[in-house]
Write an enzyme that holds these catalytic residues in place. Structure first.
Site, PDB file in Angstrom:
ATOM      1  N   ASP A   1       3.632   9.608  11.965  1.00 56.14           N
ATOM      2  CA  ASP A   1       4.391   9.456  10.716  1.00 56.14           C
ATOM      3  C   ASP A   1       3.386   9.489   9.565  1.00 56.14           C
ATOM      4  OD1 ASP A   1       6.649   8.968   9.101  1.00 56.14           O
ATOM      5  OD2 ASP A   1       6.192   6.830   9.054  1.00 56.14           O
TER       6      ASP A   1
ATOM      7  N   CYS B   1       8.616  11.283   5.211  1.00 57.75           N
ATOM      8  CA  CYS B   1       9.753  10.818   4.405  1.00 57.75           C
ATOM      9  C   CYS B   1       9.815  11.637   3.114  1.00 57.75           C
ATOM     10  CB  CYS B   1       9.664   9.323   4.100  1.00 57.75           C
ATOM     11  SG  CYS B   1       8.203   8.821   3.153  1.00 57.75           S
TER      12      CYS B   1
ATOM     13  N   GLY C   1       5.023  -1.330   9.477  1.00 60.53           N
ATOM     14  CA  GLY C   1       5.345  -1.673  10.859  1.00 60.53           C
ATOM     15  C   GLY C   1       6.795  -1.565  11.272  1.00 60.53           C
ATOM     16  N   GLY C   2       7.689  -1.102  10.397  1.00 59.39           N
ATOM     17  CA  GLY C   2       9.109  -1.037  10.748  1.00 59.39           C
ATOM     18  C   GLY C   2       9.383  -0.239  12.007  1.00 59.39           C
TER      19      GLY C   2
ATOM     20  N   ALA D   1       1.046   3.315  11.124  1.00 58.60           N
ATOM     21  CA  ALA D   1       2.155   2.414  11.434  1.00 58.60           C
ATOM     22  C   ALA D   1       2.570   1.460  10.313  1.00 58.60           C
ATOM     23  CB  ALA D   1       1.805   1.597  12.680  1.00 58.60           C
ATOM     24  N   ALA D   2       1.662   1.057   9.439  1.00 56.69           N
ATOM     25  CA  ALA D   2       1.995   0.016   8.456  1.00 56.69           C
ATOM     26  C   ALA D   2       3.093   0.502   7.508  1.00 56.69           C
ATOM     27  CB  ALA D   2       0.751  -0.380   7.670  1.00 56.69           C
TER      28      ALA D   2
END
Length: 446
Positions: free
Chosen positions: A331, A383, A267-268, A264-265
């Site tokens: 992610d 990404c 955190g967006g 998660a970091a």
């Protein structure tokens, strides 16, 4: 007061050498360099222009420089070569910088950093470039070498894209790399509306441009550092690239749901998810490093989001204390080839060093799948633009996990390559800010 000899060119050169030596991502290196330099606003802008310009144009610059060396095959001292790149960038691409200033200030920077004996060499190469530049033509055609020199992207990465996405899409990707990245934000719907934030920012001279296709997404103009704005400090928005917000749309978090964000970091995505599920929902956010977990906690506190539980955890293993979730976002760490516009140094990564990534990504995806309740959604995301990290991992997961079925993705982003409906490759030239990939899987109930 600035340190002795801390000119804009010196700061840019030192920061570029740190990136060259692998000391961190470009944005972090530059922020740290500017914080300690004591430069005025104009000089800071010059540092940024040279720093990012050299990173973006390095292979193109080296082509020009090689035409001005008496022994092109012999590489100069690494710092001296970087200094020549800085001077060459100003000569070739910065119209407002006089040639004389580009040469003299680069020579001065070389001397101040202890390379006085090579200052004459730097001076000679740059003055040679000024004389010869009009006669130097970049190679035409669409060979790998020609594309590499013109777009300053290594041949191996261009080859990877051509094999994965075709030549036409690859050229469009390459064209997109020269575009200035916009600053996108996510308006905190728990604290204000898009209109309220826009009016507030307008008072400070900042323009907010809503993204019609994606509620609460917007781009900022004339902003400077967003974290210096009072609206940021009050938690009225967080910075989040548009493609990352499309990932959250694909996850489709609903009020009251339980969601797990495995990697998660900073955190967006966690913050956007938390706003969508509301106070009755719960987000469990994990990262391998405790310091990065603190970033999530700090952001959640600033935004006033009390429905986030952030903990250290290794996503490649079973995460402790997570109930079966309605939705799980996976992610994963990746090569980052989709965000080259924002981190231009990524284009020069050694592809061989990335060969183990797909196995790690698959392991994380497998582990994440254990936290999904029957009927729940598992979303895989990167990404990057690399089929080995994207479609190959998704296909393998479906092949080896009969308990999951593909789930079609239709979120409004234009599809620009042929792929199954449960996958979506977001291209930076097709309505996304960056190159991202998502694949969606539904856990069977029977």
């Amino acid at each position: 007061m600035p340190k002795p000899h801390q000119t804009a060119r010196t700061v840019a050169l030192q920061a570029l050498m740190q990136v060259e030596q692998g000391s961190g991502y470009s944005n972090i290196v530059l922020d740290h360099a500017l914080d300690g330099a004591g430069l005025n606003k104009m000089d800071k802008a010059l540092v940024s222009a040279i720093f990012y310009g050299v990173l973006e144009k390095r292979l193109t610059l080296d082509y020009y420089i090689s035409r001005c060396l008496s022994s092109p095959g012999r590489k100069p001292d690494p710092m001296v070569l970087m200094a020549i790149r800085c001077g060459a960038y100003q000569i070739l691409f910065m119209d407002r910088v006089p040639d004389s200033a580009a040469v003299n200030e680069t020579v001065r920077a070389v001397k101040s950093l202890g390379k006085t004996q090579l200052a004459g060499f730097v001076n000679g190469v740059l003055r040679g470039l000024i004389r010869k530049r009009e006669g130097i033509e970049l190679p035409g055609g669409d060979s790998l070498k020609a594309l590499s020199i013109r777009y300053s992207v290594p041949e191996c990465l261009i080859k990877l894209w051509i094999e994965g996405y075709g030549r036409a899409a690859t050229v469009q990707i390459l064209d997109s790399l020269s575009e200035r990245p916009e600053l996108f934000i996510r308006v905190n719907k728990m604290k204000c509306s898009v209109e309220e934030l826009g009016l507030s920012l307008k008072e400070d001279g900042v323009k907010l441009n809503p993204v019609k296709e994606l509620p609460y997404a917007a781009a900022l103009e004339n902003c400077g550092a967003p974290d210096s704005l009072e609206q940021f400090k009050k938690g009225m928005f967080h910075v989040q690239d548009l493609s990352a917000q499309w990932v959250c749309r694909a996850l489709d978090p609903r009020p009251g749901e339980t969601v797990c964000d495995c990697c998660a970091a900073p955190g967006g995505k966690t913050f956007t998810i938390a706003q969508e599920i509301g106070p009755e929902g719960k987000v469990y956010a994990f990262d391998l490093h405790e310091k990065r977990v603190d970033l999530i906690k700090d952001g959640a506190e600033r935004l006033g989001l009390g429905n986030i539980t952030a903990r250290p955890g290794d996503a490649a293993k079973v995460l402790e204390g997570v109930p079966q979730a309605d939705k799980v976002l996976c992610d994963v760490p990746c090569s980052g080839f989709g965000v080259i516009k924002r981190k231009p140094e990524i284009r020069y990564k050694d592809l061989k060093s990335l060969q183990d990534l797909p196995e790690l990504q698959y392991t994380i995806l497998q582990s994440a799948s254990r936290h999904v309740k029957p009927g729940g959604l598992l979303l895989y995301s990167t990404c990057t633009l690399d089929p080995a990290e994207n479609s190959a991992v998704a296909e393998r997961f479906l092949l080896e996990n009969n308990g999951y079925e593909p789930m079609n993705i239709d979120i409004g982003v234009r599809r620009s390559i042929e792929e199954p409906e449960y996958m979506l490759t977001m291209m930076p030239f097709a309505g996304a800010s960056d190159g991202f990939f998502v694949a969606a899987f539904r856990k069977r109930t029977g």
